[in-house]
Design a protein around this motif. Structure first.
Motif, PDB file in Angstrom:
ATOM      1  N   GLY A 138      44.665  -8.730 -26.580  1.00  0.00           N
ATOM      2  CA  GLY A 138      46.016  -9.161 -26.230  1.00  0.00           C
ATOM      3  C   GLY A 138      46.573  -8.462 -25.002  1.00  0.00           C
ATOM      4  N   GLN A 139      46.078  -7.241 -24.718  1.00  0.00           N
ATOM      5  CA  GLN A 139      46.566  -6.509 -23.553  1.00  0.00           C
ATOM      6  C   GLN A 139      46.172  -7.229 -22.262  1.00  0.00           C
ATOM      7  N   GLU A 141      45.347 -10.406 -22.072  1.00  0.00           N
ATOM      8  CA  GLU A 141      46.032 -11.703 -22.051  1.00  0.00           C
ATOM      9  C   GLU A 141      47.472 -11.573 -21.576  1.00  0.00           C
ATOM     10  N   ALA A 142      48.149 -10.531 -22.083  1.00  0.00           N
ATOM     11  CA  ALA A 142      49.534 -10.342 -21.676  1.00  0.00           C
ATOM     12  C   ALA A 142      49.615 -10.085 -20.177  1.00  0.00           C
TER      13      ALA A 142
END
Lengths: 247, 254
Positions: A138-139, A141-142
């Motif tokens: 998610g890091q 992706e963010a």
């Protein structure tokens, strides 16, 4: 038994050759310092190449993985012998690269550094990879969703978090690298093991080798304790982290 | 009909053998708030990830402010292309798991991309971030790291972080699903304010109350297709389709 003792623990021999062996050991430390710096950098480059995204960059990933696998498999001793035996004959290279004497160091020094960097680059790349892969997806992706490029996301988000997860395994690699600097003795770099063996043939006594071993132990033992501390701290972080997740 | 902000035509997406989206069409006008409901596995989140090309669709067209962003789709999320730049300058997304940068403070989370992507100066980025964090009620938490913030606070930082890039559309992917019940309201309130200010929003949610109150249109998805859509009063109070009735029955019974 006492013959064994005098062969390996003759304190007179140790005392008389202390200076020579120490100078040799400093050579080991110097090789280590240069090789460690370069290997840590090269390993990060390899790890980043391995993480490149997309289908188009598949060939780069493939070559990187092949490199890492190959140089983790081949004994360092062979690499050292091949470089020192082969590079001087690569006539397309300029003289000062074929037989380097940079910064007043002899060519075996640089052949040895090159071999260690090539091999330990592959090992440290795997450690970096473990760190990078431990950062939640998610890091990335963010970061990408905010418009950062893959490289920006790696540089500012993923790698800074990844490297905080790996000091312990990385230190293990460095300990191993320090010990492997002794292998360069086979191409006649006057480092501690070569010096000790010269003392051995001169005095017919092996205590200089014992002395060398003691030098390594003195340097490495504290590092091993640091590794333990780092692992304990990491464990604490993990348990604390999961506690926060739940709370 | 108002100006079209976002238009999806025949979106299809599969993961291996599994077809997740089987042809989805949605038009969203400027300033419109759409809530997407549906059981898990219905493709709602995947749809959002298609829109900002985190998971580009295999088939179909996506128009953002009239530009087709799927033209010549590459291998997707990794590649840098004008489509990616175009989309990510215009479409912001907030995730279920917050995904705050855990090595950065609340303030740095909001300034990082402003500086690196938009090229704003440190001072500019800081001013913008402070203003946004104050707006989401976190003006006193600028220096806190994510792990010291509650889930609701983290999610509000994530909203501020997305808003800092001045998107034209905001996507919300089940942003309250990972929160404790008492923290849900503060995040929904922030989103409600955003909607009132005229932001175009595409909201995947299980909060039926929020959908009823804030959405201009509700879309019910199941099995990778849109089952029913319309004004919240219609879809939520008088659903026509059996699947919608079943789902709402289950959700509202809780």
């Amino acid at each position: 038994m006492s013959q064994f003792f005098t062969q390996y623990f003759n304190f007179d021999v140790m005392r008389e050759h202390f200076g020579e062996v120490l100078v040799g050991f400093l050579q080991n430390l110097l090789v280590f310092a240069v090789a460690a710096l370069l290997a840590l950098t090269w390993g990060l480059v390899l790890a980043l190449l391995r993480q490149l995204p997309g289908k188009k960059l598949m060939p780069i990933r493939f070559v990187t993985i092949a490199y890492i696998d190959f140089f983790r498999a081949v004994p360092i001793l062979i690499i050292i012998l091949m470089i020192s035996g082969g590079v001087p004959f690569l006539s397309f290279l300029p003289q000062e690269v074929r037989i380097p004497h940079w910064f007043g160091r002899p060519d075996p020094f640089w052949y040895g550094v090159a071999a260690l960097v090539i091999v330990y680059g592959a090992f440290t790349a795997e450690v970096y990879r473990a760190g990078i892969e431990a950062v939640p997806k998610g890091q990335m992706e963010a970061a990408r969703s905010l418009g950062m490029s893959h490289f920006q996301a790696m540089r500012h988000v993923v790698v800074p978090q990844g490297v905080t997860k790996i000091p312990a395994p990385m230190l293990n690699e460095l300990i191993s690298l320090l010990k492997d600097t002794t292998l360069i003795s086979v191409i006649a770099l006057s480092e501690s093991v070569l010096v000790s063996r010269e003392v051995l043939s001169e005095r017919l006594n092996s205590s200089s080798l014992t002395l060398t071993a003691i030098f390594f132990v003195i340097i490495i033992l504290p590092l091993a304790r640091v590794v333990d501390k780092l692992i304990a701290r990491q464990q604490l972080k993990i348990t604390r982290g999961s506690h926060i997740e739940v709370a | 009909m108002a100006e079209s902000m976002l238009s999806l035509k025949g979106i299809q997406k599969r993961f291996g053998d599994l077809a997740v989206l089987k042809g989805v069409d949605i038009d969203i006008a400027k300033g419109e708030v759409i809530c997407i409901l549906g059981p898990s596995g219905s493709g709602k989140s995947t749809l959002l990830r298609c829109v900002n090309l985190l998971a580009p669709p295999e088939e179909g067209e996506i128009f953002v402010e009239g530009h087709d962003i799927c033209k010549g789709p590459g291998s997707g999320a990794g590649e840098q292309s004008w489509q990616l730049d175009y989309v990510r300058q215009r479409v912001g997304i907030v995730f279920q798991q917050f995904n705050l940068f855990s090595h950065k403070t609340a303030l740095e989370n909001v300034t990082l991309a402003q500086e690196k992507v938009l090229g704003r100066s440190k001072a500019e980025a800081r001013a913008k971030a402070t203003e946004l964090l104050e707006r989401v009620g976190l003006g006193d938490q600028l220096g806190q790291y994510p792990e010291t913030l509650s889930g609701g606070q983290q999610q509000r930082v994530a909203i501020a972080r997305a808003l800092a890039m001045e998107p034209h559309v905001m996507l919300f992917d089940e942003v309250t699903s990972a929160l404790d019940p008492e923290l849900v309201k503060e995040v929904l309130d922030t989103m409600r304010e955003l909607a009132e200010e005229g932001m175009t929003m595409m909201v995947v949610t299980h909060e039926i109350g929020f959908a009823r109150e804030v959405a201009d249109r509700v879309i019910f998805m199941d099995g990778g297709v849109i089952v029913e859509e319309g004004p919240p009063a219609e879809v939520l109070e008088n659903p026509k389709e059996e699947r919608t009735k079943q789902f709402l029955g289950l959700v509202l019974d809780r």
